[in-house]
Write a protein that holds these residues in place. Structure first.
Motif, PDB file in Angstrom:
ATOM      1  N   GLN A   2      15.896  17.980  27.235  1.00 13.61           N
ATOM      2  CA  GLN A   2      15.330  17.604  28.528  1.00 13.61           C
ATOM      3  C   GLN A   2      15.826  16.218  28.905  1.00 13.61           C
ATOM      4  O   GLN A   2      15.927  15.338  28.050  1.00 13.61           O
ATOM      5  CB  GLN A   2      13.805  17.632  28.459  1.00 13.61           C
ATOM      6  CG  GLN A   2      13.238  19.037  28.293  1.00 13.61           C
ATOM      7  CD  GLN A   2      11.731  19.072  28.356  1.00 13.61           C
ATOM      8  OE1 GLN A   2      11.068  18.166  27.860  1.00 13.61           O
ATOM      9  NE2 GLN A   2      11.184  20.102  28.957  1.00 13.61           N
ATOM     10  N   LEU A   3      16.128  16.052  30.201  1.00 14.07           N
ATOM     11  CA  LEU A   3      16.741  14.813  30.678  1.00 14.07           C
ATOM     12  C   LEU A   3      15.868  14.185  31.752  1.00 14.07           C
ATOM     13  O   LEU A   3      15.367  14.878  32.639  1.00 14.07           O
ATOM     14  CB  LEU A   3      18.134  15.108  31.248  1.00 14.07           C
ATOM     15  CG  LEU A   3      19.093  15.834  30.311  1.00 14.07           C
ATOM     16  CD1 LEU A   3      20.357  16.244  31.062  1.00 14.07           C
ATOM     17  CD2 LEU A   3      19.435  14.967  29.114  1.00 14.07           C
ATOM     18  N   GLN A   4      15.727  12.874  31.678  1.00 12.74           N
ATOM     19  CA  GLN A   4      14.904  12.127  32.636  1.00 12.74           C
ATOM     20  C   GLN A   4      15.725  10.954  33.162  1.00 12.74           C
ATOM     21  O   GLN A   4      15.982   9.996  32.436  1.00 12.74           O
ATOM     22  CB  GLN A   4      13.632  11.612  31.961  1.00 12.74           C
ATOM     23  CG  GLN A   4      12.703  10.824  32.866  1.00 12.74           C
ATOM     24  CD  GLN A   4      11.909  11.728  33.793  1.00 12.74           C
ATOM     25  OE1 GLN A   4      11.566  12.836  33.447  1.00 12.74           O
ATOM     26  NE2 GLN A   4      11.633  11.238  34.981  1.00 12.74           N
ATOM     27  N   ALA A   5      16.114  11.042  34.421  1.00 12.21           N
ATOM     28  CA  ALA A   5      16.912   9.979  35.042  1.00 12.21           C
ATOM     29  C   ALA A   5      16.008   8.971  35.735  1.00 12.21           C
ATOM     30  O   ALA A   5      14.943   9.315  36.253  1.00 12.21           O
ATOM     31  CB  ALA A   5      17.891  10.576  36.044  1.00 12.21           C
ATOM     32  N   SER A  20      19.752   5.104  34.287  1.00 17.45           N
ATOM     33  CA  SER A  20      19.546   5.509  32.895  1.00 17.45           C
ATOM     34  C   SER A  20      19.123   6.969  32.866  1.00 17.45           C
ATOM     35  O   SER A  20      18.467   7.460  33.790  1.00 17.45           O
ATOM     36  CB  SER A  20      18.458   4.656  32.241  1.00 17.45           C
ATOM     37  OG  SER A  20      18.809   3.295  32.230  1.00 17.45           O
ATOM     38  N   CYS A  21      19.472   7.635  31.802  1.00 16.86           N
ATOM     39  CA  CYS A  21      19.060   9.032  31.604  1.00 16.86           C
ATOM     40  C   CYS A  21      18.644   9.167  30.146  1.00 16.86           C
ATOM     41  O   CYS A  21      19.486   9.085  29.243  1.00 16.86           O
ATOM     42  CB  CYS A  21      20.187   9.980  31.943  1.00 16.86           C
ATOM     43  SG  CYS A  21      19.814  11.725  31.622  1.00 16.86           S
ATOM     44  N   ALA A  22      17.358   9.367  29.937  1.00 15.75           N
ATOM     45  CA  ALA A  22      16.820   9.517  28.587  1.00 15.75           C
ATOM     46  C   ALA A  22      16.735  10.997  28.239  1.00 15.75           C
ATOM     47  O   ALA A  22      16.249  11.806  29.029  1.00 15.75           O
ATOM     48  CB  ALA A  22      15.448   8.874  28.510  1.00 15.75           C
ATOM     49  N   THR A  27      19.097  15.545  18.705  1.00 21.73           N
ATOM     50  CA  THR A  27      20.507  15.899  18.577  1.00 21.73           C
ATOM     51  C   THR A  27      21.335  15.379  19.743  1.00 21.73           C
ATOM     52  O   THR A  27      22.359  15.947  20.086  1.00 21.73           O
ATOM     53  CB  THR A  27      20.656  17.427  18.487  1.00 21.73           C
ATOM     54  OG1 THR A  27      20.094  18.020  19.661  1.00 21.73           O
ATOM     55  CG2 THR A  27      19.990  17.962  17.246  1.00 21.73           C
ATOM     56  N   PHE A  28      20.882  14.295  20.347  1.00 22.86           N
ATOM     57  CA  PHE A  28      21.566  13.742  21.522  1.00 22.86           C
ATOM     58  C   PHE A  28      23.036  13.501  21.237  1.00 22.86           C
ATOM     59  O   PHE A  28      23.891  13.716  22.097  1.00 22.86           O
ATOM     60  CB  PHE A  28      20.877  12.449  21.937  1.00 22.86           C
ATOM     61  CG  PHE A  28      21.536  11.743  23.090  1.00 22.86           C
ATOM     62  CD1 PHE A  28      22.271  10.577  22.902  1.00 22.86           C
ATOM     63  CD2 PHE A  28      21.410  12.242  24.377  1.00 22.86           C
ATOM     64  CE1 PHE A  28      22.866   9.929  23.967  1.00 22.86           C
ATOM     65  CE2 PHE A  28      22.007  11.599  25.457  1.00 22.86           C
ATOM     66  CZ  PHE A  28      22.731  10.437  25.250  1.00 22.86           C
ATOM     67  N   VAL A  78      21.967   7.800  28.202  1.00 22.52           N
ATOM     68  CA  VAL A  78      23.258   7.585  28.838  1.00 22.52           C
ATOM     69  C   VAL A  78      23.019   6.751  30.096  1.00 22.52           C
ATOM     70  O   VAL A  78      21.977   6.869  30.744  1.00 22.52           O
ATOM     71  CB  VAL A  78      23.956   8.926  29.175  1.00 22.52           C
ATOM     72  CG1 VAL A  78      23.133   9.746  30.158  1.00 22.52           C
ATOM     73  CG2 VAL A  78      25.358   8.710  29.678  1.00 22.52           C
ATOM     74  N   TYR A  79      23.983   5.882  30.392  1.00 23.58           N
ATOM     75  CA  TYR A  79      23.847   4.943  31.503  1.00 23.58           C
ATOM     76  C   TYR A  79      24.976   5.137  32.512  1.00 23.58           C
ATOM     77  O   TYR A  79      26.064   5.621  32.168  1.00 23.58           O
ATOM     78  CB  TYR A  79      23.904   3.504  30.986  1.00 23.58           C
ATOM     79  CG  TYR A  79      22.877   3.189  29.931  1.00 23.58           C
ATOM     80  CD1 TYR A  79      23.214   3.207  28.578  1.00 23.58           C
ATOM     81  CD2 TYR A  79      21.568   2.863  30.283  1.00 23.58           C
ATOM     82  CE1 TYR A  79      22.277   2.918  27.605  1.00 23.58           C
ATOM     83  CE2 TYR A  79      20.626   2.565  29.315  1.00 23.58           C
ATOM     84  CZ  TYR A  79      20.980   2.591  27.977  1.00 23.58           C
ATOM     85  OH  TYR A  79      20.053   2.305  27.010  1.00 23.58           O
ATOM     86  N   LEU A  80      24.719   4.724  33.723  1.00 23.20           N
ATOM     87  CA  LEU A  80      25.759   4.636  34.733  1.00 23.20           C
ATOM     88  C   LEU A  80      25.602   3.280  35.422  1.00 23.20           C
ATOM     89  O   LEU A  80      24.662   3.080  36.185  1.00 23.20           O
ATOM     90  CB  LEU A  80      25.672   5.765  35.752  1.00 23.20           C
ATOM     91  CG  LEU A  80      26.824   5.796  36.759  1.00 23.20           C
ATOM     92  CD1 LEU A  80      28.144   6.167  36.047  1.00 23.20           C
ATOM     93  CD2 LEU A  80      26.543   6.786  37.896  1.00 23.20           C
TER      94      LEU A  80
END
Length: 125
Positions: A2-5, A20-22, A27-28, A78-80
């Protein structure tokens, strides 16, 4: 997974934002990650991708030299980093994931299986 931006907002042209996306789960590090965006009335566009080890990245021509994708596997995030923002960068930004082998890169929207909810970025002129 599951992804949370998060991290979107309103910024003036020339400014910067970091999205940011947590990701949930343990197993990321096995997932290749990506950011895409969709502007009003336009198709979704792949913006940037990063492989499991962060050794390879890809950027759309429209953001190359201004955006930087990165990941922290210890934080499942992950970041942008978006610099020199332009009004045409206004869109809803989505993060995405897919399970990956070794150092493979995936540079097509259809490659990704898991999508987070979007975070809205508005760049004023």
């Amino acid at each position: 997974v599951q992804l949370q931006a998060s991290g979107g907002g309103l910024v003036q042209a020339g400014g910067s934002l970091r999205l940011s996306c947590a990701a949930s789960g343990r197993t990321f590090s096995r997932y290749a990650m990506a950011w895409s965006r969709q502007a009003p009335g336009k198709e979704r566009e792949l913006v940037a991708t990063i492989n499991r080890s962060a050794g390879n990245t890809y950027y759309a021509e429209s953001v190359k030299g201004r955006f930087t994708i990165s990941r922290d596997n210890a934080k499942n995030t992950v970041y942008l980093q978006m610099d020199s923002l332009k009004p045409e960068d206004t869109a809803v930004y989505y993060c995405a994931a897919r399970s990956s082998i070794l150092t493979a890169t995936y540079n097509s929207l259809s490659d990704y299986d898991y999508w987070g909810q979007g975070t809205e970025v508005t760049v004023s002129s």
